[in-house]
Motif scaffolding. Structure first.
Motif, short mmCIF file in Angstrom:
data_model
loop_
_atom_site.label_atom_id
_atom_site.label_comp_id
_atom_site.label_asym_id
_atom_site.label_seq_id
_atom_site.Cartn_x
_atom_site.Cartn_y
_atom_site.Cartn_z
N ARG A 392 0.84 -1.28 -0.03
CA ARG A 392 0.16 -0.09 0.10
C ARG A 392 0.93 1.27 0.01
NH1 ARG A 392 -2.81 -0.90 4.30
NH2 ARG A 392 -1.55 0.48 5.61
N LYS A 393 1.93 1.12 0.68
CA LYS A 393 3.04 2.52 0.85
C LYS A 393 3.59 2.60 -0.56
CE LYS A 393 3.71 2.19 5.67
NZ LYS A 393 4.74 1.54 6.83
N LYS A 394 3.90 1.45 -1.14
CA LYS A 394 4.61 1.39 -2.45
C LYS A 394 3.50 2.21 -3.38
CE LYS A 394 7.10 -2.01 -3.79
NZ LYS A 394 8.77 -1.54 -3.85
N LEU A 395 2.29 2.00 -3.21
CA LEU A 395 1.54 2.58 -4.19
C LEU A 395 0.99 4.20 -3.97
CD1 LEU A 395 -0.71 -0.47 -5.01
CD2 LEU A 395 0.65 0.70 -6.77
N GLY A 396 1.75 4.51 -2.88
CA GLY A 396 1.45 5.86 -2.33
C GLY A 396 0.17 6.19 -1.46
N PHE A 397 -0.31 5.05 -0.97
CA PHE A 397 -1.69 5.12 0.09
C PHE A 397 -1.25 5.24 1.62
CE2 PHE A 397 -3.72 1.94 -3.23
CZ PHE A 397 -3.67 3.11 -4.19
N LEU A 398 -1.93 5.72 2.29
CA LEU A 398 -1.79 5.72 3.87
C LEU A 398 -2.87 4.98 4.49
CD1 LEU A 398 -0.32 9.14 4.72
CD2 LEU A 398 0.77 7.22 4.47
N GLN A 399 -4.00 5.18 4.05
CA GLN A 399 -5.29 4.50 4.60
C GLN A 399 -5.43 3.14 4.23
OE1 GLN A 399 -8.98 6.68 4.67
NE2 GLN A 399 -7.93 8.58 3.86
N ASP A 400 -5.92 2.21 4.90
CA ASP A 400 -6.19 0.78 4.76
C ASP A 400 -7.50 0.55 4.39
OD1 ASP A 400 -5.87 -1.76 4.47
OD2 ASP A 400 -5.16 -2.18 6.57
N ILE A 401 -7.57 0.06 3.10
CA ILE A 401 -8.83 -0.29 2.66
C ILE A 401 -9.01 -1.89 2.25
CG2 ILE A 401 -10.95 -0.12 1.20
CD1 ILE A 401 -10.16 2.90 0.88
N ASP A 402 -9.13 -2.86 3.32
CA ASP A 402 -8.67 -4.29 2.88
C ASP A 402 -9.02 -4.86 1.40
OD1 ASP A 402 -7.98 -3.99 5.42
OD2 ASP A 402 -9.03 -5.71 6.05
N ALA A 403 -10.37 -5.04 1.08
CA ALA A 403 -10.66 -5.55 0.05
C ALA A 403 -10.16 -4.89 -1.31
CB ALA A 403 -12.19 -5.61 0.02
N ALA A 404 -10.39 -3.56 -1.30
CA ALA A 404 -10.09 -2.75 -2.62
C ALA A 404 -8.40 -2.61 -2.58
CB ALA A 404 -10.57 -1.31 -2.23
N ASP A 405 -7.62 -2.82 -1.60
CA ASP A 405 -6.27 -2.76 -1.93
C ASP A 405 -5.64 -4.12 -2.16
OD1 ASP A 405 -6.18 -0.08 -0.89
OD2 ASP A 405 -5.47 -0.30 1.11
N ASN A 406 -6.49 -5.20 -1.71
CA ASN A 406 -6.04 -6.54 -1.93
C ASN A 406 -6.21 -6.63 -3.66
OD1 ASN A 406 -5.27 -7.51 0.38
ND2 ASN A 406 -6.92 -8.20 0.96
N ARG A 407 -7.46 -6.28 -4.12
CA ARG A 407 -7.84 -6.56 -5.35
C ARG A 407 -6.80 -5.66 -6.16
NH1 ARG A 407 -13.02 -5.93 -3.25
NH2 ARG A 407 -13.16 -3.89 -4.13
N LEU A 408 -6.33 -4.37 -5.97
CA LEU A 408 -5.54 -3.63 -6.72
C LEU A 408 -3.98 -4.28 -6.87
CD1 LEU A 408 -5.79 -0.76 -8.37
CD2 LEU A 408 -4.80 0.30 -6.61
N ILE A 409 -3.64 -4.45 -5.84
CA ILE A 409 -2.32 -5.08 -5.55
C ILE A 409 -2.18 -6.22 -6.23
CG2 ILE A 409 -0.50 -6.11 -3.96
CD1 ILE A 409 -1.56 -3.98 -1.91
N LYS A 410 -3.16 -7.18 -6.16
CA LYS A 410 -3.13 -8.55 -7.04
C LYS A 410 -3.13 -8.31 -8.45
CE LYS A 410 -5.78 -12.78 -7.39
NZ LYS A 410 -7.00 -13.55 -6.82
N LEU A 411 -3.95 -7.44 -8.91
CA LEU A 411 -4.23 -7.05 -10.42
C LEU A 411 -2.94 -6.41 -10.90
CD1 LEU A 411 -5.64 -6.30 -12.92
CD2 LEU A 411 -6.31 -4.13 -12.08
N LEU A 412 -2.22 -5.58 -10.16
CA LEU A 412 -0.95 -4.85 -10.68
C LEU A 412 -0.03 -6.17 -10.65
CD1 LEU A 412 0.78 -2.67 -11.34
CD2 LEU A 412 1.16 -2.32 -8.83
N LEU A 413 0.26 -6.84 -9.86
CA LEU A 413 1.36 -8.04 -9.83
C LEU A 413 1.15 -8.99 -10.99
CD1 LEU A 413 1.83 -8.70 -5.92
CD2 LEU A 413 3.23 -7.20 -7.74
N GLN A 414 -0.28 -9.11 -11.24
CA GLN A 414 -0.54 -10.16 -12.19
C GLN A 414 -0.19 -9.47 -13.41
OE1 GLN A 414 -4.81 -11.21 -12.30
NE2 GLN A 414 -4.72 -12.23 -14.41
#
Length: 553
Positions: A392-414
């Protein structure tokens, strides 16, 4: 050979040294005759009663053997040194590196009167199999030093000759692996990853035979010695060998030592002190491994004897930084099964912690064993949160949004995996490009890894989701986002091809690239014009994929 008299004399001398405290009158040491080790607390731990230096497979009831380094025979050459380590850890003036006394000291050819050289006995699981007694087979712990800020450091030479734990090895290290360890341990420090440090690197023409890829083809290489620094060199395997051999009195002594010296926040009188100690080691180990994942670092040999009891990165061997993103990335040519690949590091860390827990069990009662098992069971959930937080920090985020962040990180790595976009530069360039240019094909031409990523069919969807997610970050300007991301996403890491370039020059007695790399990697988040000219942030050259690194060093 260290005689009983020699040991007594060294212990006596070391107790007379009183460290100068930090004040206006403190002077960095320019002469090795003015520098001494502090009194060694390690000498209070059980020592091997046999002081002759010969290989023994079953040392018992001891933690260290007293043994002197083996002097190198040919001319010593100082390849490089870390000014930060010398000045801010060892209180030495850089001018000391120009003296013969310093060169002989960091090569193991000169033993200070205040030093009692030790080789540590430990065991461990190697590639998942219990390997019995291992130990420092080519390393000598010279002593402990308390610096002007009150920090205690243990100084160890790697490549300094045979010990009782050398088995069939020669006790030496070669230049290629020593260059890699010297540079990378310093580079990891500046990336913010807990690590041992490297103070100096010395090379000689002493011949060392190595079969680099275990094909029956031995080659003569040059011997080298690294002076390594760490708050502690104790490993998971330090406890494992004692528990395995049922040396429980010694095991308790070592655990109490580690607890008192390195975990002072734990009350040594608390009946649950070992449970608390295990819990802290476990969580710090997860933090360390998450740190590796966040910069794409793969250790390569995560055996239990290479895992630190104070959760720092130690024993740099066939490591690697993933380039074209591949979760299956294996830097170690010797790891044929891919046990220690990128996407297994956290799993392996937990596996190693389970093995460590078994060494604690002989000193625990039934309820404490249950507590330790619960710690292990809950580790997975904690690990997932920490990993998400790092990305999340690598993407510039400070707030934690579990589901949304998981999906975004997974999409990027894929997407990165399927387009073979570069791990380091994808995140870095996301932090360098403006949001208005993120979906602009023309602008993307200036960002080679993002351009590769943008070839994925899901790239527009990713950009849309990323922009939407950023709206959650209150009052976050684009400039602030870029600044935040460029503080955690390095532009330079020690890629294998970059290290290989330095190694080849060093083998020809040209140490300039080692020194330059050390300087660049001291500032991995800052653009260096000379590094840019050398292509350190460009797509890796085609020949880089032919580099192989093994356990042979």
């Amino acid at each position: 050979m260290a005689s009983g008299k020699h040991l007594h004399d060294l212990e006596g001398n070391s107790t007379h040294f009183v460290m100068e405290r930090a004040n206006d009158s403190f002077c960095l040491k320019k002469d090795m005759n003015d520098w001494q080790f502090s009194h060694s607390k390690l000498l209070t731990l059980p020592l091997d009663i046999t002081q002759e230096n010969y290989v023994r497979c079953n040392v018992k009831n001891s933690i260290f053997s007293v043994v002197l380094p083996t002097p190198l025979k040919t001319k010593l050459k100082l390849v490089s040194y870390s000014e930060d380590a010398l000045v801010n850890i060892l209180d030495m003036d850089p001018s000391v590196t120009k003296t013969d006394e310093f060169l002989e000291f960091v090569a193991g050819n000169r033993i200070l009167p205040s030093s009692v050289p030790l080789a540590h006995r430990y065991g461990g699981h190697q590639f998942g199999v219990w390997a019995m007694q291992l130990g420092d087979g080519r390393a000598h712990l010279l002593g402990e030093y308390i610096n002007r800020t009150g920090d205690r450091w243990e100084l160890q030479l790697k490549g300094s000759g045979k010990t009782p734990y050398s088995r069939s090895a020669d006790g030496r290290a070669v230049l290629r692996s020593s260059v890699r360890e010297f540079i990378c341990s310093e580079a990891m420090y500046y990336l913010g990853i807990p690590t041992s440090r490297a103070a100096s690197l010395v090379v000689t023409d002493d011949p060392v035979l190595r079969d680099q890829f275990y094909r029956g083809l031995e080659m003569t290489e040059r011997a080298a010695v690294v002076l390594r620094l760490a708050p502690s060199w104790f490993r998971f395997g330090s406890l494992q060998i004692l528990a395995h051999n049922e040396e429980l009195t010694v095991l308790k002594q070592l655990l109490d030592f580690i607890l008192i010296e390195h975990y002072p926040q734990i009350d040594p009188g608390d009946e649950n002190k070992y449970v608390q100690l295990f819990s802290q080691i476990a969580h710090k180990t997860v933090d360390l491994t998450v740190g590796w994942q966040s910069v794409g670092f793969v250790h390569g040999v995560l055996n239990t004897d290479n895992m630190s009891m104070v959760a720092i990165t130690i024993d740099y061997g066939p490591f690697g930084f993933v380039e074209a993103y591949d979760p299956q990335f294996v830097p170690n040519y010797s790891d044929k099964e891919g046990r220690y690949r990128l996407n297994r590091q956290l799993e392996i860390a937990e596996w190693n912690l389970k093995k460590l827990s078994q060494a604690f069990i002989p000193l625990l009662d039934e309820s404490q064993v249950i507590q330790v098992m619960e710690e292990l069971q809950n580790l997975g959930q904690s690990t997932s949160k920490k990993l998400r937080s790092a990305f999340r920090k690598k993407l510039g985020f400070l707030q934690d949004i579990d589901a949304a962040d998981n999906r975004l990180i997974k999409l990027l790595l894929q997407m990165m995996e399927e387009t073979r976009a570069d791990f380091t530069m994808t995140f870095r360039q996301l932090g360098e490009i403006s949001l208005t240019d993120l979906g602009n094909p023309q602008a993307l031409k200036s960002y080679w890894s993002l351009k590769k990523l943008s070839s994925h069919d899901n790239y527009p969807a990713f950009v849309e989701a990323y922009l939407k997610r950023l709206q959650v970050e209150k009052d976050l300007t684009d400039e602030e986002r870029k600044r935040r991301m460029c503080q955690v996403n390095p532009r330079y890491v020690l890629r294998n091809w970059i290290a290989q370039t330095a190694i080849e020059k060093a083998e020809a007695d040209n140490f300039s690239e080692v020194q330059f790399l050390l300087e660049v990697l001291r500032h991995p988040f800052t653009i260096n014009e000379e590094a840019e000219k050398k292509g350190y942030a460009d797509p890796p050259p085609e020949w880089s994929c032919t580099i192989r690194v093994s356990c042979s060093s």
